[in-house]
Scaffold this motif. Sequence first.
Motif, PDB file in Angstrom:
ATOM      1  N   GLU A  86     118.565  21.881 -79.876  1.00  0.00           N
ATOM      2  CA  GLU A  86     117.966  21.100 -78.796  1.00  0.00           C
ATOM      3  C   GLU A  86     116.458  21.005 -79.007  1.00  0.00           C
ATOM      4  N   GLY A  87     115.938  19.790 -78.930  1.00  0.00           N
ATOM      5  CA  GLY A  87     114.521  19.560 -79.157  1.00  0.00           C
ATOM      6  C   GLY A  87     114.191  19.143 -80.574  1.00  0.00           C
ATOM      7  N   TYR A  88     115.094  19.445 -81.503  1.00  0.00           N
ATOM      8  CA  TYR A  88     114.838  19.167 -82.920  1.00  0.00           C
ATOM      9  C   TYR A  88     115.778  18.111 -83.494  1.00  0.00           C
ATOM     10  N   LEU A  89     116.510  17.432 -82.636  1.00  0.00           N
ATOM     11  CA  LEU A  89     117.311  16.281 -83.064  1.00  0.00           C
ATOM     12  C   LEU A  89     116.452  15.052 -82.799  1.00  0.00           C
ATOM     13  N   PHE A  90     115.579  14.759 -83.732  1.00  0.00           N
ATOM     14  CA  PHE A  90     114.463  13.849 -83.483  1.00  0.00           C
ATOM     15  C   PHE A  90     114.937  12.437 -83.152  1.00  0.00           C
ATOM     16  N   PRO A  91     114.414  11.837 -82.076  1.00  0.00           N
ATOM     17  CA  PRO A  91     114.791  10.457 -81.710  1.00  0.00           C
ATOM     18  C   PRO A  91     114.285   9.467 -82.748  1.00  0.00           C
ATOM     19  N   ALA A  92     115.182   8.716 -83.323  1.00  0.00           N
ATOM     20  CA  ALA A  92     114.814   7.740 -84.353  1.00  0.00           C
ATOM     21  C   ALA A  92     116.043   6.901 -84.665  1.00  0.00           C
ATOM     22  N   THR A  93     115.883   5.973 -85.589  1.00  0.00           N
ATOM     23  CA  THR A  93     117.005   5.192 -86.100  1.00  0.00           C
ATOM     24  C   THR A  93     117.399   5.767 -87.454  1.00  0.00           C
ATOM     25  N   TYR A  94     118.638   6.192 -87.587  1.00  0.00           N
ATOM     26  CA  TYR A  94     119.099   6.887 -88.784  1.00  0.00           C
ATOM     27  C   TYR A  94     120.143   6.069 -89.532  1.00  0.00           C
ATOM     28  N   PRO A  95     120.063   6.044 -90.854  1.00  0.00           N
ATOM     29  CA  PRO A  95     121.100   5.368 -91.645  1.00  0.00           C
ATOM     30  C   PRO A  95     122.365   6.208 -91.683  1.00  0.00           C
ATOM     31  N   LEU A  96     123.504   5.531 -91.674  1.00  0.00           N
ATOM     32  CA  LEU A  96     124.795   6.210 -91.804  1.00  0.00           C
ATOM     33  C   LEU A  96     125.469   5.684 -93.064  1.00  0.00           C
ATOM     34  N   ALA A  97     125.098   6.287 -94.170  1.00  0.00           N
ATOM     35  CA  ALA A  97     125.659   5.851 -95.445  1.00  0.00           C
ATOM     36  C   ALA A  97     127.134   6.224 -95.532  1.00  0.00           C
ATOM     37  N   LYS A  98     127.827   5.560 -96.419  1.00  0.00           N
ATOM     38  CA  LYS A  98     129.238   5.878 -96.632  1.00  0.00           C
ATOM     39  C   LYS A  98     129.357   7.341 -97.038  1.00  0.00           C
ATOM     40  N   GLY A  99     130.278   8.030 -96.406  1.00  0.00           N
ATOM     41  CA  GLY A  99     130.455   9.446 -96.692  1.00  0.00           C
ATOM     42  C   GLY A  99     129.615  10.355 -95.815  1.00  0.00           C
ATOM     43  N   ALA A 100     128.869   9.796 -94.860  1.00  0.00           N
ATOM     44  CA  ALA A 100     128.066  10.619 -93.952  1.00  0.00           C
ATOM     45  C   ALA A 100     128.966  11.557 -93.163  1.00  0.00           C
ATOM     46  N   THR A 101     128.482  12.752 -92.925  1.00  0.00           N
ATOM     47  CA  THR A 101     129.209  13.763 -92.157  1.00  0.00           C
ATOM     48  C   THR A 101     128.345  14.217 -90.986  1.00  0.00           C
ATOM     49  N   PRO A 102     128.946  14.852 -89.989  1.00  0.00           N
ATOM     50  CA  PRO A 102     128.123  15.386 -88.904  1.00  0.00           C
ATOM     51  C   PRO A 102     127.025  16.314 -89.415  1.00  0.00           C
ATOM     52  N   GLU A 103     127.369  17.129 -90.391  1.00  0.00           N
ATOM     53  CA  GLU A 103     126.383  18.065 -90.930  1.00  0.00           C
ATOM     54  C   GLU A 103     125.211  17.332 -91.577  1.00  0.00           C
ATOM     55  N   ASP A 107     115.460  17.746 -90.155  1.00  0.00           N
ATOM     56  CA  ASP A 107     114.429  17.628 -91.191  1.00  0.00           C
ATOM     57  C   ASP A 107     113.331  16.656 -90.749  1.00  0.00           C
ATOM     58  N   THR A 108     113.727  15.575 -90.088  1.00  0.00           N
ATOM     59  CA  THR A 108     112.742  14.617 -89.581  1.00  0.00           C
ATOM     60  C   THR A 108     111.850  15.279 -88.536  1.00  0.00           C
ATOM     61  N   ALA A 109     112.450  16.057 -87.635  1.00  0.00           N
ATOM     62  CA  ALA A 109     111.667  16.766 -86.626  1.00  0.00           C
ATOM     63  C   ALA A 109     110.691  17.735 -87.268  1.00  0.00           C
ATOM     64  N   ASN A 110     111.148  18.465 -88.250  1.00  0.00           N
ATOM     65  CA  ASN A 110     110.265  19.429 -88.906  1.00  0.00           C
ATOM     66  C   ASN A 110     109.077  18.746 -89.581  1.00  0.00           C
ATOM     67  N   VAL A 130     104.348  25.914 -81.965  1.00  0.00           N
ATOM     68  CA  VAL A 130     104.944  24.583 -82.040  1.00  0.00           C
ATOM     69  C   VAL A 130     106.223  24.507 -81.207  1.00  0.00           C
ATOM     70  N   TYR A 131     107.040  25.547 -81.230  1.00  0.00           N
ATOM     71  CA  TYR A 131     108.290  25.509 -80.465  1.00  0.00           C
ATOM     72  C   TYR A 131     108.002  25.404 -78.968  1.00  0.00           C
ATOM     73  N   PRO A 147     111.351  27.416 -70.040  1.00  0.00           N
ATOM     74  CA  PRO A 147     112.764  27.694 -70.300  1.00  0.00           C
ATOM     75  C   PRO A 147     112.931  28.176 -71.736  1.00  0.00           C
ATOM     76  N   PRO A 148     114.045  28.809 -72.057  1.00  0.00           N
ATOM     77  CA  PRO A 148     114.196  29.411 -73.387  1.00  0.00           C
ATOM     78  C   PRO A 148     114.261  28.415 -74.528  1.00  0.00           C
ATOM     79  N   THR A 149     114.635  27.174 -74.247  1.00  0.00           N
ATOM     80  CA  THR A 149     114.711  26.138 -75.279  1.00  0.00           C
ATOM     81  C   THR A 149     114.210  24.833 -74.671  1.00  0.00           C
ATOM     82  N   PRO A 150     113.952  23.825 -75.492  1.00  0.00           N
ATOM     83  CA  PRO A 150     113.721  22.488 -74.944  1.00  0.00           C
ATOM     84  C   PRO A 150     114.920  22.039 -74.117  1.00  0.00           C
ATOM     85  N   ILE A 151     114.716  21.069 -73.252  1.00  0.00           N
ATOM     86  CA  ILE A 151     115.800  20.571 -72.391  1.00  0.00           C
ATOM     87  C   ILE A 151     116.259  19.176 -72.804  1.00  0.00           C
ATOM     88  N   ASP A 152     115.670  18.614 -73.828  1.00  0.00           N
ATOM     89  CA  ASP A 152     116.089  17.344 -74.396  1.00  0.00           C
ATOM     90  C   ASP A 152     115.367  17.200 -75.719  1.00  0.00           C
TER      91      ASP A 152
END
Length: 302
Positions: free
Chosen positions: A98-115, A123-126, A145-146, A219-224
């Motif tokens: 939470e907090g590190y799933l950076f808002p953006a437009t992401y490509p979903l290439a063939k073979g993309a997985t949740p991982e 990685d984008t957030a970092n 930073v956190y 709070p212990p983590t980001p909330i969004d």
Amino acid sequence: MQKNTPPRSTMRLTRRGKIVLVVAGAALAGTAVAVPLLVMDGGHGEAKTATLVIPEGWRAGQIYDAVDKALKLPAGSTRKSVAKAGLKLPNAAEGNPEGYLFPATYPLAKGATPESVLRLMVDTANKRFNAAPVAAGAQRNAMNVYQAVTIASIVQAEAGTQADMGKAARVVLNRLARGMPLQMDSTLNYALNRNTIHTTADDTQIESPYNSYQRLGLPPTPIDNPGEDAMRAVLNPPPGDWLYFVTVKPGDTRFTADYAQHQRNVADFNAFQAAKAQSRTPSQSPQRSTAPRQSPGNQPSP
């Protein structure tokens, strides 16, 4: 026993007032989860990489659902993949992205997985959050930073407009500096997994580390998952002594350090809400945003 102050359910520390943007927010949410994995190019039969749009302010749960739908996976697949995705998160996150799933437009290439999609988001957030200006800004405000990302997530949920983000960040920082509880309903909404503009006395009594009425500090983590505007607001907030704010109506957010003035602002807010409810026909009902962006607060700290 009657009191000379409004009941807790009508007291407001904060109020974003984004009701007028509910329809637009819902439409944006739809674009994020309805993207096909592959699209065809101009009738030539050539597959193109599709994209997944993650709006600012979405919670991790919303993002997991969006990835599941985009990759045409059973519900819950992305959530289950978090632990095995090898995400490079701060130690303080304890594996929670939470907090590190950076808002953006992401490509979903063939073979993309949740991982692979989650790793790309983190990685984008970092890259954004670990840049020198961000680290310097956090240090300048006596935080890591956190912590900056956590405050940015609250600002993302609380601020009515981009223009209000800096002042909302200053309110959070001022309250932290004074040892006051934040009393942000956005944190309660996160704990209760809901989005609402109404908070009751019972809500403020829940046992949760995200209950910023009962617990001091962040709070212990980001909330969004905040965007860059919210981060900039936290790292470079304007000077001011504000401790309270309320959005009386869309476009009219009032910040103050004086509780008596805040009470008057709250009275204006309640009057506006009452007039709006009275004008609503029986067939109409209040709309709620699909994004965690509406949050009033309640009574001030001593």
